[in-house]
Enzyme design. Structure first.
Site, PDB file in Angstrom:
ATOM      1  N   SER A  94      -0.230  -6.861  38.669  1.00  0.00           N
ATOM      2  CA  SER A  94       0.253  -5.663  37.980  1.00  0.00           C
ATOM      3  C   SER A  94       1.167  -6.014  36.814  1.00  0.00           C
ATOM      4  O   SER A  94       1.922  -6.989  36.876  1.00  0.00           O
ATOM      5  CB  SER A  94       1.030  -4.822  38.996  1.00  0.00           C
ATOM      6  OG  SER A  94       1.752  -3.818  38.346  1.00  0.00           O
ATOM      7  N   TYR A 124       7.477  -3.175  45.995  1.00  0.00           N
ATOM      8  CA  TYR A 124       6.056  -3.260  45.622  1.00  0.00           C
ATOM      9  C   TYR A 124       5.864  -4.325  44.541  1.00  0.00           C
ATOM     10  O   TYR A 124       5.027  -5.227  44.671  1.00  0.00           O
ATOM     11  CB  TYR A 124       5.552  -1.894  45.117  1.00  0.00           C
ATOM     12  CG  TYR A 124       4.299  -2.020  44.282  1.00  0.00           C
ATOM     13  CD1 TYR A 124       3.080  -2.299  44.872  1.00  0.00           C
ATOM     14  CD2 TYR A 124       4.353  -1.918  42.882  1.00  0.00           C
ATOM     15  CE1 TYR A 124       1.936  -2.463  44.104  1.00  0.00           C
ATOM     16  CE2 TYR A 124       3.219  -2.077  42.111  1.00  0.00           C
ATOM     17  CZ  TYR A 124       2.018  -2.350  42.727  1.00  0.00           C
ATOM     18  OH  TYR A 124       0.901  -2.527  41.960  1.00  0.00           O
ATOM     19  N   LYS A 181       3.911  -8.277  44.415  1.00  0.00           N
ATOM     20  CA  LYS A 181       2.950  -8.809  43.444  1.00  0.00           C
ATOM     21  C   LYS A 181       3.451 -10.157  42.896  1.00  0.00           C
ATOM     22  O   LYS A 181       2.682 -11.093  42.726  1.00  0.00           O
ATOM     23  CB  LYS A 181       2.724  -7.816  42.301  1.00  0.00           C
ATOM     24  CG  LYS A 181       1.980  -6.566  42.727  1.00  0.00           C
ATOM     25  CD  LYS A 181       0.550  -6.868  43.184  1.00  0.00           C
ATOM     26  CE  LYS A 181      -0.174  -5.656  43.729  1.00  0.00           C
ATOM     27  NZ  LYS A 181      -1.428  -5.967  44.410  1.00  0.00           N
TER      28      LYS A 181
HETATM   29  N1  UFG Z   1       5.294  10.713  34.819  1.00  0.00           N
HETATM   30  C1  UFG Z   1       5.709  12.014  34.575  1.00  0.00           C
HETATM   31  N2  UFG Z   1       5.425  12.953  35.517  1.00  0.00           N
HETATM   32  C2  UFG Z   1       4.740  12.673  36.674  1.00  0.00           C
HETATM   33  C3  UFG Z   1       4.318  11.331  36.900  1.00  0.00           C
HETATM   34  C4  UFG Z   1       4.625  10.383  35.961  1.00  0.00           C
HETATM   35  O1  UFG Z   1       6.334  12.308  33.563  1.00  0.00           O
HETATM   36  O2  UFG Z   1       4.523  13.570  37.492  1.00  0.00           O
HETATM   37  C5  UFG Z   1       5.591   9.684  33.816  1.00  0.00           C
HETATM   38  C6  UFG Z   1       6.427   8.552  34.370  1.00  0.00           C
HETATM   39  O3  UFG Z   1       7.794   8.888  34.321  1.00  0.00           O
HETATM   40  C7  UFG Z   1       6.032   7.405  33.447  1.00  0.00           C
HETATM   41  C8  UFG Z   1       4.569   7.697  33.124  1.00  0.00           C
HETATM   42  O4  UFG Z   1       4.373   9.084  33.412  1.00  0.00           O
HETATM   43  O5  UFG Z   1       6.778   7.468  32.268  1.00  0.00           O
HETATM   44  C9  UFG Z   1       3.606   6.888  33.954  1.00  0.00           C
HETATM   45  O6  UFG Z   1       3.938   7.015  35.318  1.00  0.00           O
HETATM   46  P1  UFG Z   1       2.960   6.611  36.505  1.00  0.00           P
HETATM   47  O7  UFG Z   1       3.639   7.000  37.775  1.00  0.00           O
HETATM   48  O8  UFG Z   1       1.608   7.158  36.264  1.00  0.00           O
HETATM   49  O9  UFG Z   1       2.839   5.030  36.372  1.00  0.00           O
HETATM   50  P2  UFG Z   1       3.961   3.904  36.368  1.00  0.00           P
HETATM   51  O10 UFG Z   1       3.963   3.332  34.985  1.00  0.00           O
HETATM   52  O11 UFG Z   1       5.234   4.355  36.900  1.00  0.00           O
HETATM   53  O12 UFG Z   1       3.385   2.899  37.441  1.00  0.00           O
HETATM   54  C10 UFG Z   1       2.093   2.355  37.284  1.00  0.00           C
HETATM   55  C11 UFG Z   1       1.468   2.130  38.676  1.00  0.00           C
HETATM   56  C12 UFG Z   1       2.199   1.069  39.425  1.00  0.00           C
HETATM   57  C13 UFG Z   1       2.333  -0.171  38.590  1.00  0.00           C
HETATM   58  C14 UFG Z   1       2.924   0.141  37.245  1.00  0.00           C
HETATM   59  C15 UFG Z   1       2.908  -1.070  36.376  1.00  0.00           C
HETATM   60  O13 UFG Z   1       1.485   3.328  39.410  1.00  0.00           O
HETATM   61  O14 UFG Z   1       1.460   0.762  40.600  1.00  0.00           O
HETATM   62  O15 UFG Z   1       2.177   1.170  36.605  1.00  0.00           O
HETATM   63  O16 UFG Z   1       3.582  -0.835  35.183  1.00  0.00           O
HETATM   64  F1  UFG Z   1       3.123  -1.075  39.195  1.00  0.00           F
END
Ligand code: UFG
Length: 342
Positions: A127, A152, A156
Protein backbone atom coordinates in the site's frame (compact mmCIF):
# COMPACT_ATOMS: atom_id res chain seq x y z
CA UNK A 1 -0.62 -26.23 -20.28
CA UNK A 2 -1.94 -23.26 -18.32
CA UNK A 3 0.05 -22.15 -15.30
CA UNK A 4 -1.77 -22.37 -11.98
CA UNK A 5 -1.68 -19.24 -9.81
CA UNK A 6 -2.84 -19.15 -6.20
CA UNK A 7 -4.71 -15.94 -5.37
CA UNK A 8 -5.32 -15.50 -1.65
CA UNK A 9 -8.17 -13.12 -0.94
CA UNK A 10 -9.34 -13.78 -4.50
CA UNK A 11 -13.02 -13.09 -3.81
CA UNK A 12 -12.17 -9.65 -2.39
CA UNK A 13 -12.27 -6.35 -4.23
CA UNK A 14 -8.84 -6.18 -5.88
CA UNK A 15 -8.45 -9.96 -5.77
CA UNK A 16 -11.56 -10.68 -7.85
CA UNK A 17 -10.61 -8.15 -10.54
CA UNK A 18 -7.13 -9.65 -10.68
CA UNK A 19 -8.50 -13.19 -11.00
CA UNK A 20 -10.52 -12.05 -14.03
CA UNK A 21 -7.49 -10.48 -15.72
CA UNK A 22 -5.34 -13.54 -15.02
CA UNK A 23 -7.99 -15.88 -16.42
CA UNK A 24 -8.38 -13.67 -19.48
CA UNK A 25 -4.65 -14.17 -20.03
CA UNK A 26 -5.02 -17.96 -19.87
CA UNK A 27 -3.91 -18.65 -16.29
CA UNK A 28 -5.69 -21.23 -14.16
CA UNK A 29 -6.61 -19.92 -10.75
CA UNK A 30 -7.12 -21.34 -7.30
CA UNK A 31 -8.49 -18.95 -4.70
CA UNK A 32 -8.10 -19.24 -0.95
CA UNK A 33 -10.48 -16.96 0.93
CA UNK A 34 -12.17 -17.25 4.31
CA UNK A 35 -15.00 -14.96 3.10
CA UNK A 36 -14.53 -12.74 6.15
CA UNK A 37 -14.98 -9.67 3.96
CA UNK A 38 -16.36 -11.03 0.71
CA UNK A 39 -19.11 -13.22 -0.69
CA UNK A 40 -19.04 -16.53 -2.49
CA UNK A 41 -21.34 -15.10 -5.18
CA UNK A 42 -18.29 -13.19 -6.46
CA UNK A 43 -17.29 -16.50 -8.06
CA UNK A 44 -20.45 -16.34 -10.20
CA UNK A 45 -19.48 -12.87 -11.45
CA UNK A 46 -15.97 -14.11 -12.29
CA UNK A 47 -17.39 -17.14 -14.13
CA UNK A 48 -19.86 -15.03 -16.09
CA UNK A 49 -17.12 -12.65 -17.25
CA UNK A 50 -14.46 -15.24 -18.08
CA UNK A 51 -16.54 -18.30 -18.98
CA UNK A 52 -14.52 -20.35 -16.51
CA UNK A 53 -14.78 -20.95 -12.77
CA UNK A 54 -11.68 -20.68 -10.59
CA UNK A 55 -10.96 -23.40 -8.03
CA UNK A 56 -12.05 -22.19 -4.62
CA UNK A 57 -10.91 -23.23 -1.14
CA UNK A 58 -12.56 -21.59 1.85
CA UNK A 59 -10.32 -21.45 4.89
CA UNK A 60 -8.28 -19.11 7.02
CA UNK A 61 -4.59 -18.67 6.19
CA UNK A 62 -3.88 -18.34 9.91
CA UNK A 63 -4.52 -22.09 10.10
CA UNK A 64 -0.99 -23.34 9.46
CA UNK A 65 -1.96 -26.96 8.96
CA UNK A 66 -4.62 -26.10 6.39
CA UNK A 67 -2.12 -23.99 4.45
CA UNK A 68 0.39 -26.84 4.48
CA UNK A 69 -2.25 -29.34 3.36
CA UNK A 70 -3.39 -27.02 0.61
CA UNK A 71 0.06 -26.99 -0.99
CA UNK A 72 0.27 -30.75 -0.53
CA UNK A 73 -2.83 -31.11 -2.72
CA UNK A 74 -2.26 -28.28 -5.19
CA UNK A 75 1.23 -29.36 -6.29
CA UNK A 76 1.00 -27.42 -9.53
CA UNK A 77 0.87 -23.91 -8.05
CA UNK A 78 3.62 -21.97 -9.82
CA UNK A 79 3.09 -18.51 -8.31
CA UNK A 80 1.16 -16.80 -5.52
CA UNK A 81 -0.54 -13.42 -5.25
CA UNK A 82 -1.20 -12.62 -1.61
CA UNK A 83 -4.13 -10.23 -1.11
CA UNK A 84 -5.82 -11.79 1.91
CA UNK A 85 -5.62 -9.28 4.77
CA UNK A 86 -7.67 -6.92 6.88
CA UNK A 87 -7.56 -3.44 5.38
CA UNK A 88 -9.55 -0.87 7.35
CA UNK A 89 -7.29 1.82 8.77
CA UNK A 90 -9.70 3.00 11.49
CA UNK A 91 -10.60 -0.51 12.64
CA UNK A 92 -6.91 -1.38 12.93
CA UNK A 93 -6.44 1.43 15.47
CA UNK A 94 -9.25 -0.06 17.58
CA UNK A 95 -8.20 -3.70 17.13
CA UNK A 96 -4.42 -3.74 16.63
CA UNK A 97 -3.92 -7.30 17.88
CA UNK A 98 -6.50 -8.61 15.46
CA UNK A 99 -4.70 -6.85 12.62
CA UNK A 100 -1.18 -7.97 13.54
CA UNK A 101 -2.39 -11.50 14.21
CA UNK A 102 -4.30 -11.88 10.97
CA UNK A 103 -2.11 -10.00 8.49
CA UNK A 104 1.24 -11.27 9.76
CA UNK A 105 0.46 -14.87 10.74
CA UNK A 106 -1.20 -15.50 7.39
CA UNK A 107 1.88 -14.23 5.55
CA UNK A 108 4.23 -16.31 7.72
CA UNK A 109 2.18 -19.46 7.13
CA UNK A 110 2.09 -18.83 3.43
CA UNK A 111 5.84 -18.19 3.13
CA UNK A 112 6.63 -21.29 5.18
CA UNK A 113 4.43 -23.48 3.00
CA UNK A 114 5.85 -21.92 -0.16
CA UNK A 115 9.33 -22.76 1.06
CA UNK A 116 8.32 -26.31 2.03
CA UNK A 117 6.73 -26.97 -1.35
CA UNK A 118 9.26 -25.03 -3.42
CA UNK A 119 6.96 -22.34 -4.78
CA UNK A 120 9.26 -19.42 -5.45
CA UNK A 121 7.22 -16.62 -7.02
CA UNK A 122 5.24 -14.14 -4.91
CA UNK A 123 3.37 -10.93 -5.67
CA UNK A 124 2.52 -9.09 -2.47
CA UNK A 125 -0.33 -6.64 -2.06
CA UNK A 126 1.15 -3.58 -0.37
CA UNK A 127 0.00 0.00 0.00
CA UNK A 128 0.99 3.60 -0.59
CA UNK A 129 0.25 4.00 3.10
CA UNK A 130 3.83 2.81 3.80
CA UNK A 131 5.03 6.34 2.89
CA UNK A 132 3.02 7.98 5.70
CA UNK A 133 2.80 11.78 5.29
CA UNK A 134 5.39 12.32 2.55
CA UNK A 135 7.87 15.22 2.56
CA UNK A 136 7.96 15.35 -1.20
CA UNK A 137 5.40 14.73 -3.91
CA UNK A 138 5.01 12.63 -5.92
CA UNK A 139 6.41 9.72 -3.91
CA UNK A 140 8.86 7.39 -5.60
CA UNK A 141 9.76 3.87 -4.50
CA UNK A 142 12.86 5.44 -2.92
CA UNK A 143 10.87 7.89 -0.78
CA UNK A 144 11.36 7.08 2.89
CA UNK A 145 9.08 4.51 4.48
CA UNK A 146 8.01 6.55 7.47
CA UNK A 147 6.61 5.38 10.77
CA UNK A 148 3.20 3.94 10.01
CA UNK A 149 0.22 5.99 11.12
CA UNK A 150 -1.92 2.93 11.83
CA UNK A 151 -1.49 -0.74 12.79
CA UNK A 152 -2.86 -1.59 9.33
CA UNK A 153 -0.09 0.44 7.67
CA UNK A 154 2.42 -1.11 10.02
CA UNK A 155 1.37 -4.63 8.99
CA UNK A 156 2.15 -3.68 5.37
CA UNK A 157 5.58 -2.32 6.36
CA UNK A 158 6.38 -5.35 8.51
CA UNK A 159 5.16 -7.71 5.78
CA UNK A 160 7.53 -6.12 3.29
CA UNK A 161 10.35 -6.51 5.84
CA UNK A 162 9.46 -10.16 6.46
CA UNK A 163 9.62 -10.85 2.72
CA UNK A 164 12.85 -8.92 2.31
CA UNK A 165 14.55 -10.60 5.31
CA UNK A 166 13.43 -14.01 4.08
CA UNK A 167 15.04 -13.34 0.72
CA UNK A 168 18.24 -12.00 2.35
CA UNK A 169 18.50 -15.22 4.34
CA UNK A 170 19.14 -17.07 1.11
CA UNK A 171 15.72 -18.66 0.78
CA UNK A 172 14.96 -18.97 -2.89
CA UNK A 173 12.09 -16.51 -3.25
CA UNK A 174 11.34 -13.92 -5.92
CA UNK A 175 8.90 -11.31 -4.79
CA UNK A 176 7.29 -8.19 -6.18
CA UNK A 177 5.58 -5.85 -3.76
CA UNK A 178 2.95 -3.62 -5.34
CA UNK A 179 2.18 -0.43 -3.44
CA UNK A 180 -1.33 0.65 -4.37
CA UNK A 181 -2.61 4.15 -4.04
CA UNK A 182 -6.42 4.53 -3.90
CA UNK A 183 -8.12 1.77 -5.94
CA UNK A 184 -11.63 2.65 -7.11
CA UNK A 185 -14.19 1.65 -9.74
CA UNK A 186 -15.39 -1.72 -10.97
CA UNK A 187 -15.23 -4.09 -13.92
CA UNK A 188 -16.97 -2.57 -16.97
CA UNK A 189 -19.45 -5.50 -17.01
CA UNK A 190 -20.70 -4.39 -13.56
CA UNK A 191 -20.62 -8.08 -12.58
CA UNK A 192 -17.94 -7.59 -9.93
CA UNK A 193 -17.01 -4.54 -7.85
CA UNK A 194 -16.37 -3.31 -4.33
CA UNK A 195 -18.59 -4.83 -1.65
CA UNK A 196 -18.01 -2.93 1.58
CA UNK A 197 -19.53 -4.51 4.69
CA UNK A 198 -21.72 -2.06 6.61
CA UNK A 199 -21.00 1.66 6.39
CA UNK A 200 -18.21 2.27 3.87
CA UNK A 201 -15.03 3.93 5.12
CA UNK A 202 -13.75 4.85 1.70
CA UNK A 203 -14.78 7.84 -0.36
CA UNK A 204 -16.09 6.28 -3.58
CA UNK A 205 -18.33 3.56 -2.10
CA UNK A 206 -19.72 6.22 0.24
CA UNK A 207 -20.42 8.45 -2.75
CA UNK A 208 -22.18 5.71 -4.75
CA UNK A 209 -24.24 4.60 -1.74
CA UNK A 210 -25.26 8.22 -1.06
CA UNK A 211 -26.17 8.65 -4.73
CA UNK A 212 -28.29 5.49 -4.56
CA UNK A 213 -30.05 6.72 -1.41
CA UNK A 214 -28.62 4.17 1.02
CA UNK A 215 -26.76 6.94 2.91
CA UNK A 216 -28.38 10.32 3.62
CA UNK A 217 -25.35 12.47 3.28
CA UNK A 218 -21.68 12.28 2.38
CA UNK A 219 -19.38 13.95 4.87
CA UNK A 220 -16.41 15.67 3.26
CA UNK A 221 -13.58 15.57 5.74
CA UNK A 222 -11.78 18.93 5.85
CA UNK A 223 -11.63 21.92 3.50
CA UNK A 224 -8.67 23.61 5.17
CA UNK A 225 -5.80 21.54 3.81
CA UNK A 226 -2.80 23.25 2.29
CA UNK A 227 -3.84 22.21 -1.24
CA UNK A 228 -5.10 24.31 -4.20
CA UNK A 229 -8.80 23.91 -3.28
CA UNK A 230 -8.32 23.10 0.41
CA UNK A 231 -9.42 19.45 0.08
CA UNK A 232 -7.23 16.40 0.65
CA UNK A 233 -5.54 14.92 -2.40
CA UNK A 234 -5.22 11.24 -3.35
CA UNK A 235 -4.18 9.25 -6.39
CA UNK A 236 -7.30 7.33 -7.48
CA UNK A 237 -6.39 4.31 -9.59
CA UNK A 238 -8.83 2.19 -11.58
CA UNK A 239 -9.10 -1.31 -10.11
CA UNK A 240 -8.92 -3.03 -13.52
CA UNK A 241 -5.74 -1.11 -14.39
CA UNK A 242 -4.42 -2.19 -11.01
CA UNK A 243 -5.37 -5.81 -11.67
CA UNK A 244 -3.50 -5.77 -14.97
CA UNK A 245 -0.30 -4.77 -13.19
CA UNK A 246 -0.56 -8.03 -11.22
CA UNK A 247 -0.74 -10.07 -14.42
CA UNK A 248 2.37 -8.30 -15.71
CA UNK A 249 4.13 -8.94 -12.38
CA UNK A 250 3.28 -12.64 -12.42
CA UNK A 251 4.56 -12.99 -15.98
CA UNK A 252 7.70 -11.04 -15.05
CA UNK A 253 8.43 -13.53 -12.26
CA UNK A 254 7.57 -16.64 -14.25
CA UNK A 255 9.61 -15.46 -17.23
CA UNK A 256 12.48 -14.50 -14.89
CA UNK A 257 12.54 -10.89 -16.09
CA UNK A 258 12.81 -9.47 -12.59
CA UNK A 259 16.01 -7.51 -11.94
CA UNK A 260 16.35 -8.39 -8.26
CA UNK A 261 14.74 -10.95 -5.96
CA UNK A 262 12.66 -8.27 -4.29
CA UNK A 263 11.20 -5.51 -6.42
CA UNK A 264 8.84 -2.78 -5.26
CA UNK A 265 6.56 -0.75 -7.52
CA UNK A 266 4.11 2.09 -7.00
CA UNK A 267 0.75 1.59 -8.67
CA UNK A 268 -1.07 4.86 -9.13
CA UNK A 269 -1.97 7.24 -11.93
CA UNK A 270 0.69 9.80 -11.07
CA UNK A 271 -2.05 12.41 -10.75
CA UNK A 272 -3.60 13.68 -7.55
CA UNK A 273 -7.28 14.58 -7.31
CA UNK A 274 -8.93 16.39 -4.43
CA UNK A 275 -12.04 15.07 -2.69
CA UNK A 276 -14.06 17.89 -4.28
CA UNK A 277 -12.72 17.08 -7.73
CA UNK A 278 -13.91 13.50 -7.26
CA UNK A 279 -17.36 14.68 -6.16
CA UNK A 280 -17.60 17.11 -9.11
CA UNK A 281 -16.53 14.43 -11.59
CA UNK A 282 -19.02 11.94 -10.19
CA UNK A 283 -21.88 14.43 -10.45
CA UNK A 284 -20.86 15.41 -13.96
CA UNK A 285 -20.55 11.90 -15.41
CA UNK A 286 -23.56 10.36 -13.70
CA UNK A 287 -25.86 13.38 -13.65
CA UNK A 288 -26.69 12.54 -10.02
CA UNK A 289 -26.62 15.38 -7.49
CA UNK A 290 -24.88 14.37 -4.29
CA UNK A 291 -26.03 15.50 -0.88
CA UNK A 292 -22.78 16.36 0.91
CA UNK A 293 -21.63 18.46 3.81
CA UNK A 294 -18.17 19.73 4.62
CA UNK A 295 -17.12 18.76 8.15
CA UNK A 296 -13.83 18.70 10.09
CA UNK A 297 -10.80 16.64 9.14
CA UNK A 298 -10.80 12.90 9.76
CA UNK A 299 -8.22 11.81 12.31
CA UNK A 300 -5.18 10.19 10.80
CA UNK A 301 -5.77 11.48 7.27
CA UNK A 302 -2.83 12.48 5.11
CA UNK A 303 -3.05 15.88 3.43
CA UNK A 304 -1.86 14.88 -0.01
CA UNK A 305 -0.28 11.86 -1.62
CA UNK A 306 0.16 10.70 -5.18
CA UNK A 307 2.56 8.38 -6.90
CA UNK A 308 5.50 8.77 -9.18
CA UNK A 309 4.97 5.87 -11.59
CA UNK A 310 8.15 6.15 -13.68
CA UNK A 311 9.55 2.88 -12.36
CA UNK A 312 6.45 0.80 -13.05
CA UNK A 313 6.21 2.36 -16.51
CA UNK A 314 9.84 1.59 -17.27
CA UNK A 315 10.15 -1.86 -15.71
CA UNK A 316 6.64 -3.28 -15.97
CA UNK A 317 5.65 -1.39 -19.11
CA UNK A 318 2.49 -0.56 -17.17
CA UNK A 319 0.57 2.68 -17.05
CA UNK A 320 -2.90 3.46 -15.77
CA UNK A 321 -5.14 3.89 -18.79
CA UNK A 322 -8.67 4.47 -17.53
CA UNK A 323 -9.43 8.02 -16.43
CA UNK A 324 -11.23 9.26 -13.33
CA UNK A 325 -14.55 9.99 -15.06
CA UNK A 326 -14.86 6.57 -16.63
CA UNK A 327 -13.77 4.92 -13.38
CA UNK A 328 -16.40 6.78 -11.36
CA UNK A 329 -19.02 5.84 -13.94
CA UNK A 330 -18.04 2.16 -13.55
CA UNK A 331 -18.37 2.42 -9.75
CA UNK A 332 -21.86 3.85 -10.21
CA UNK A 333 -22.92 1.16 -12.71
CA UNK A 334 -21.73 -1.51 -10.27
CA UNK A 335 -23.59 0.05 -7.32
CA UNK A 336 -26.84 0.22 -9.28
CA UNK A 337 -26.51 -3.31 -10.63
CA UNK A 338 -25.69 -4.73 -7.18
CA UNK A 339 -28.49 -2.90 -5.35
CA UNK A 340 -31.06 -3.65 -8.04
CA UNK A 341 -30.29 -7.35 -7.78
CA UNK A 342 -30.07 -7.73 -4.01
N1 UFG B 1 -13.25 11.01 2.58
C1 UFG B 1 -14.31 11.89 2.80
N2 UFG B 1 -15.50 11.36 3.18
C2 UFG B 1 -15.71 10.01 3.34
C3 UFG B 1 -14.61 9.13 3.10
C4 UFG B 1 -13.41 9.67 2.74
O1 UFG B 1 -14.16 13.10 2.69
O2 UFG B 1 -16.81 9.60 3.69
C5 UFG B 1 -11.96 11.56 2.17
C6 UFG B 1 -10.84 11.22 3.13
O3 UFG B 1 -10.82 12.14 4.19
C7 UFG B 1 -9.63 11.28 2.22
C8 UFG B 1 -10.17 10.80 0.87
O4 UFG B 1 -11.58 10.97 0.94
O5 UFG B 1 -9.19 12.60 2.09
C9 UFG B 1 -9.86 9.35 0.59
O6 UFG B 1 -10.26 8.56 1.69
P1 UFG B 1 -10.43 6.98 1.63
O7 UFG B 1 -10.96 6.55 2.96
O8 UFG B 1 -11.20 6.60 0.43
O9 UFG B 1 -8.94 6.45 1.40
P2 UFG B 1 -7.62 6.69 2.25
O10 UFG B 1 -6.72 7.52 1.39
O11 UFG B 1 -7.88 7.17 3.60
O12 UFG B 1 -7.10 5.20 2.42
C10 UFG B 1 -6.87 4.40 1.29
C11 UFG B 1 -7.17 2.93 1.63
C12 UFG B 1 -6.20 2.41 2.64
C13 UFG B 1 -4.79 2.66 2.19
C14 UFG B 1 -4.59 4.11 1.85
C15 UFG B 1 -3.23 4.32 1.27
O13 UFG B 1 -8.48 2.82 2.13
O14 UFG B 1 -6.40 1.00 2.76
O15 UFG B 1 -5.56 4.54 0.90
O16 UFG B 1 -2.97 5.68 1.08
F1 UFG B 1 -3.92 2.34 3.16
Amino acid sequence: MNKLVLVTGGTGYIGSHTVVELMNEGFDIVIIDNLSNSEKSVLDGISEITGRRPYFEQFDLCDKERVHNFFKIYRKVSAVIHFAAYKAVGESVEKPLMYYQNNLISLLNLLQAMEDFKVHQLVFSSSGTVYGEPDELPVTENSPVKKATSPYGNTKQISEEIISDTIKSGYELNAISLRYFNPIGAHHSALIGELPRGVPNNLVPFITQTAYGIRDQLKVFGDDYNTPDGFAIRDYINVVDLAKAHVISIKRLLEKKNKTNFEVFNLGTGKGSSVMEVIDSFQKVTGVKLNYKIVGRRAGDTEAIYANTDLSEKELGWKAGIGLNETLQSAWEWEKQYQNNS
